[in-house]
Design a protein around this motif. Structure first.
Motif: not given
Length: 296
Positions: A216-222, A244-245
């Motif tokens: 799902y990624g992270t806040w800095d790697r969306r 979000v996508h």
């Protein structure tokens, strides 16, 4: 092994411990690989690791070559070492080998009785190494078509510390030459890990011959990624990548699938892969996508 060092001898112990301290103080290292650890003193190795870990700060990475296909033997060894240590996941290599040679094998069993499933923090995952490559003593043949799937399973998931084999990346020369593995896309799989394989993981291991998962990624790697692989016919998975996508179009960074997947308002998309293949989908506008068109 051709060497006879008595690590119980005080002078030998002192000399090697001094060498370890010299390594830590002199060279820009943060880790050590220990070869053939079955063949020398556990007590000494535990002391060596403890001294480096405690003297030069937490965060040193230690991995040992303890080639056993018994998970119980490996976990007991790690317990004796105080879990300050990692081992190469030999049972996983043998699972890869067996599954690659069995038509329609159940992919959901790929992590059965493996170190990465039992103790992921202590597992270094791999597909092949210098001992298991063809014509070597511990040869564990893995069919060529399966190697991209195997590398996706170690590079794009959250568990374990993946290790690439030089011979798979660049090919093997000499008496028994082999070309680079994975049809040359192994650098792209490694790049996909570097750019997109972050954050929470959701598995879709609901079908024997087709697996999928989402990072799902992270806040800095969306961006995140969605992976589908099949050891039989073409595969398809409906997977959730996040609301979000919604509205984004995701494509395969490997270029093995030409499907464009539009993410719905509910955050789901229908992701596909070819027959006995793997695809890694990310937003076509994600940061770094242009790197996959470069020669890696």
């Amino acid at each position: 092994m051709g060497s006879d060092l008595d690590y119980a001898h005080p002078q030998v112990e002192a000399d090697v411990l001094a060498w370890g301290k010299w390594l830590a103080q002199t060279l820009p290292l943060k880790g050590v690989r220990f070869d053939a650890i079955k063949h020398y003193s556990e007590d000494f190795l535990r002391k060596f690791i403890t001294i480096l870990d405690e003297t030069y700060g937490q965060g040193w990475f230690f991995v040992g070559e303890f080639w056993k296909d018994s998970l119980d033997d490996m976990t007991r060894y790690l317990d004796r070492m105080g879990k300050k240590f990692s081992l190469f996941d030999a049972p996983l290599v043998y699972n890869f080998s067996q599954i690659s040679k069995s038509s329609g094998a159940d992919l959901r069993k790929v992590f059965d009785d493996t170190l990465v499933a039992s103790m992921p923090v202590n597992a270094v995952t791999l597909v092949m190494n210098h001992d298991t490559q063809p014509y070597q003593a511990l040869e564990a043949p893995i069919e060529g078509w399966f190697k991209p799937l195997a590398y996706a399973l170690i590079l794009l998931r959250g568990e374990g510390y993946p290790c690439l084999f030089y011979g798979d990346l660049y090919g093997i020369k000499g008496e028994h030459p082999f070309p680079p593995a994975c049809g040359g896309i192994l650098p792209k799989l490694a790049l996909a890990r570097k750019l997109y394989a972050y954050g929470k993981q959701a598995d879709y291991f609901d079908y024997a011959t087709c697996l999928g998962w989402v990072r799902y990624g992270t806040w800095d790697r969306r961006a995140g990624c969605a992976v589908v692989l099949s050891n039989a016919g073409p595969g398809e998975k409906r997977m959730h990548v996040g609301e979000v996508h919604a509205g984004e179009v995701w494509t395969d960074v490997l270029g093995w699938s030409d499907r464009e997947v539009r993410i719905g308002d509910d955050g789901f998309g229908d992701f596909v892969c070819g027959q006995t293949s793997v695809s890694v989908f990310v937003n076509r506008d994600a940061e770094g996508r242009g790197k996959f068109a470069e020669k890696l």
